[in-house]
Design a protein around this motif. Structure first.
Motif, short mmCIF file in Angstrom:
data_model
loop_
_atom_site.label_atom_id
_atom_site.label_comp_id
_atom_site.label_asym_id
_atom_site.label_seq_id
_atom_site.Cartn_x
_atom_site.Cartn_y
_atom_site.Cartn_z
N LEU A 164 0.89 -1.17 0.04
CA LEU A 164 0.15 0.05 -0.06
C LEU A 164 0.84 1.09 0.08
O LEU A 164 0.52 2.31 -0.61
N TYR A 165 2.14 1.31 0.47
CA TYR A 165 2.91 2.30 0.60
C TYR A 165 3.54 2.48 -0.55
O TYR A 165 3.68 3.54 -1.23
N LYS A 166 3.87 1.26 -1.48
CA LYS A 166 4.51 1.74 -2.79
C LYS A 166 3.20 2.12 -3.77
O LYS A 166 3.66 2.84 -4.41
N LEU A 167 1.87 1.76 -3.52
CA LEU A 167 1.09 2.30 -4.51
C LEU A 167 0.59 3.51 -4.29
O LEU A 167 0.08 4.08 -5.11
N THR A 168 0.49 3.89 -2.97
CA THR A 168 -0.03 5.22 -2.61
C THR A 168 1.05 6.33 -2.17
O THR A 168 0.46 7.45 -2.33
N GLY A 169 1.90 5.85 -1.52
CA GLY A 169 3.00 6.87 -1.33
C GLY A 169 2.76 7.38 0.13
O GLY A 169 3.43 8.29 0.67
N ASP A 170 1.77 7.02 0.76
CA ASP A 170 1.07 7.33 2.02
C ASP A 170 2.01 7.09 3.23
O ASP A 170 2.18 6.00 3.44
N PRO A 171 2.63 8.08 3.99
CA PRO A 171 3.57 7.72 5.07
C PRO A 171 2.93 7.17 5.97
O PRO A 171 3.65 6.47 6.95
N PHE A 172 1.52 6.99 6.31
CA PHE A 172 0.71 6.45 7.08
C PHE A 172 1.32 4.89 7.18
O PHE A 172 1.50 4.37 8.01
N TRP A 173 1.14 4.37 5.81
CA TRP A 173 1.33 2.98 5.59
C TRP A 173 3.02 2.51 5.99
O TRP A 173 3.19 1.33 6.37
N ARG A 174 3.83 3.46 5.48
CA ARG A 174 5.21 3.29 5.81
C ARG A 174 5.29 3.14 7.24
O ARG A 174 6.11 2.05 7.95
N GLU A 175 4.83 3.82 8.12
CA GLU A 175 4.96 3.89 9.63
C GLU A 175 4.51 2.76 10.24
O GLU A 175 5.31 1.95 11.15
N HIS A 176 3.18 2.17 9.71
CA HIS A 176 3.06 0.99 10.58
C HIS A 176 3.59 -0.30 9.79
O HIS A 176 3.86 -1.18 10.48
N ALA A 177 3.81 -0.09 8.60
CA ALA A 177 4.48 -1.33 7.93
C ALA A 177 6.06 -1.54 8.85
O ALA A 177 6.51 -2.62 8.95
N VAL A 178 6.59 -0.36 9.08
CA VAL A 178 8.23 -0.49 9.73
C VAL A 178 7.68 -1.31 11.12
O VAL A 178 8.58 -2.09 11.35
N GLN A 179 6.71 -0.86 11.79
CA GLN A 179 6.35 -1.40 13.24
C GLN A 179 6.07 -2.95 13.11
O GLN A 179 6.62 -3.86 13.79
N TRP A 180 5.27 -3.40 12.32
CA TRP A 180 4.81 -4.53 11.99
C TRP A 180 6.04 -5.49 11.50
O TRP A 180 6.05 -6.60 11.69
N THR A 181 6.80 -4.81 10.65
CA THR A 181 8.05 -5.72 10.02
C THR A 181 9.00 -5.90 11.23
O THR A 181 9.51 -7.13 11.34
N GLN A 182 9.45 -4.91 11.98
CA GLN A 182 10.30 -5.17 13.06
C GLN A 182 9.89 -6.02 14.27
O GLN A 182 10.62 -6.79 14.54
N ASP A 183 8.69 -6.23 14.39
CA ASP A 183 8.21 -7.45 15.31
C ASP A 183 8.59 -8.52 15.03
O ASP A 183 8.42 -9.57 15.84
N LEU A 184 8.76 -8.97 13.55
CA LEU A 184 8.75 -10.20 13.09
C LEU A 184 10.44 -10.51 13.20
O LEU A 184 11.03 -11.84 12.64
#
Length: 475
Positions: free
Chosen positions: A80-100
């Motif tokens: 979604l971040y790649k498709l929209t460029g919305d930093p909201f999705w980057r912020e949360h993608a980072v958090q959910w990725t780091q947890d893994l």
């Protein structure tokens, strides 16, 4: 570096079908993903797998990071971040990725690829950050530990049979192939290739259909073949068939061996020839009981993504057009969760026989990936994403070290790279890299055999820029 894109791309002819409703689809995906974040109370330790058939919400007991599905939600946010460029999705993608991150060390099954490449791998492809790169490589190292050279395959599970290998495992080979390519580690490539060849021989039937599970003896002899998640041993589980379409195509991307392209074609032809009018298959192509012959949107989404790539290698318009037809159906009210309490983007996926009419995180992930691939193929514009500065020399790990250590470095401009080891008197004692490199992040394994213990310097130079760090060798 090669193959840092999502897949092998080429431009389709103008007479091919169009997927015209993707803006509305992205609005819907955005809405449902935000609702999921609220449902999860914005807790990045929770990773959706599938919804409850009655409530429509994500099932709580399947939200753990150890589940095979845990990488899909983070991956969907990266898309979604790649498709929209919305930093909201980057912020949360980072958090959910780091947890893994801890899952890069999980040796319990073959699903490291699903957990790590879909999250950290996609994060690196989009942002090229060193942290994602290193964790993705660790995931590859972990996955490689499950390989048995006597069988020529990576063991999938521990809970059934003697040495079970499932068709799904093809998907996790991308982690090994990609990691082997970017760091030049032939061992990982050889493991992935051997597994692909074993699966080609034993999972693919003469008519292009596939088995789900093949179990081997310790010496590599087939014990039995079955299709646990389908109707029966000789049935054709649609999601497994989709894994084959996608997996063999991806394997051809890395190997360029014709036998894998032929396998991808055969798998695709079977899948396409047995599709119903709406292009979304039943969970098993051969299921005879109408009461459990539920649809599987996840199989359709996976196959669509694989067919887009297969088109790039074959120029077969039917592959491209079938993928577009699938996207069209999945975007319709019959499969989208518009105006419903279902938490997923898509509905009507089937986990296994008798467990249909669900939303799944993997159907959503491959649906979004299919849209990304469609847009890349049709030269659609993507938002400009700012990446971090790439000129960086990491501290070696471990440090202090005994005999061997690993150095990561990143460069933001292509050029001649010199990475060398010096003693404290400034004398060069070893050259680790002296070659032309493209933009990217790289891993260098340093073996200090022959050097005495002590403090050393290692220095990176490229295009007039330099960075130096200390390392400590102990006996």
């Amino acid at each position: 570096m090669k193959n840092n894109s999502l897949f092998a791309q080429s431009n389709p002819d103008v007479n091919l079908k169009n997927f015209s409703s993707n803006e509305d689809v992205l609005d819907h995906a955005d809405q449902k993903m935000r609702e999921t974040l609220q449902e999860l109370s914005y807790n990045p330790k929770l990773h959706p797998a599938h919804t409850d058939r009655e409530t429509g919400q994500w099932v709580e007991e399947y939200l753990g990071r150890e589940r095979w599905t845990s990488g899909f939600f983070a991956g969907s946010m990266w898309y979604l971040y790649k498709l929209t460029g919305d930093p909201f999705w980057r912020e949360h993608a980072v958090q959910w990725t780091q947890d893994l991150e801890s899952e890069a060390y999980n040796t319990s099954d073959h699903d490291t690829g699903f957990r790590i490449f879909n999250s950290f791998g996609n994060a690196y492809k989009i942002e090229e950050a060193r942290y994602y790169f290193k964790t993705t490589l660790q995931g590859a190292a972990t996955l490689a530990e499950r390989y048995d050279p006597d069988i020529g395959a990576i063991k999938s599970w521990e809970w059934v049979g003697n040495y079970p290998v499932i068709i799904d495992n093809l998907m996790n080979l991308e982690l090994l192939f990609w990691a082997a390519e970017v760091v030049g580690k032939d061992e990982w490539y050889d493991i992935a290739l051997a597994h692909a060849e074993t699966s080609l021989i034993h999972h693919l039937r003469a008519d292009g259909s596939t088995y789900h599970v093949v179990d081997f003896t310790d010496s590599g002899i087939v014990n039995w073949k079955n299709t646990f998640q389908g109707y029966g041993a000789e049935s054709v589980w649609a999601r497994g068939q989709a894994w084959a379409v996608y997996g063999f195509t991806m394997i051809y991307r890395f190997t360029r061996e014709k036998k894998f392209l032929d396998a991808a074609r055969a798998s695709a032809e079977y899948f396409i020839e047995n599709l119903p009018e709406d292009f979304v298959p039943p969970y098993d192509f051969l299921e005879p009981e109408p009461s459990v012959r539920t649809k599987d949107a996840s199989a359709a989404a996976i196959a669509a993504s694989g067919l887009f790539e297969l088109y790039t290698f074959t120029n077969n318009e039917n592959y491209f057009n079938t993928a577009v037809e699938i996207l069209g159906s999945l975007s319709s009210d019959a499969y989208m969760t518009k105006n419903s309490n279902i938490s997923s983007i898509l509905k009507r996926s089937t986990r296994q026989r008798g467990q249909g009419n669900l939303g799944t995180s993997y159907a959503d992930y491959y649906f979004l990936e299919s849209i990304v691939r469609y847009r890349e193929l049709t030269n659609a514009n993507f938002p400009v994403i700012q990446k971090e500065s790439l000129f960086f020399l990491d501290q070696n790990y471990p440090n202090p070290f005994n005999n061997s250590t690993v150095i990561y470095y990143s460069i933001e401009e292509e050029g001649e790279v010199d990475l060398s080891i010096y003693n404290l008197a400034g004398r060069k004692v070893q050259t680790l890299e002296n070659r032309f490199r493209s933009v990217g992040t790289y891993q260098i394994d340093f073996n200090a055999s022959g050097l005495s213990s002590g403090v050393y310097l290692y220095r990176l130079k490229v295009n007039g820029r330099a960075s130096t760090k200390k390392m400590i060798l102990v006996e």
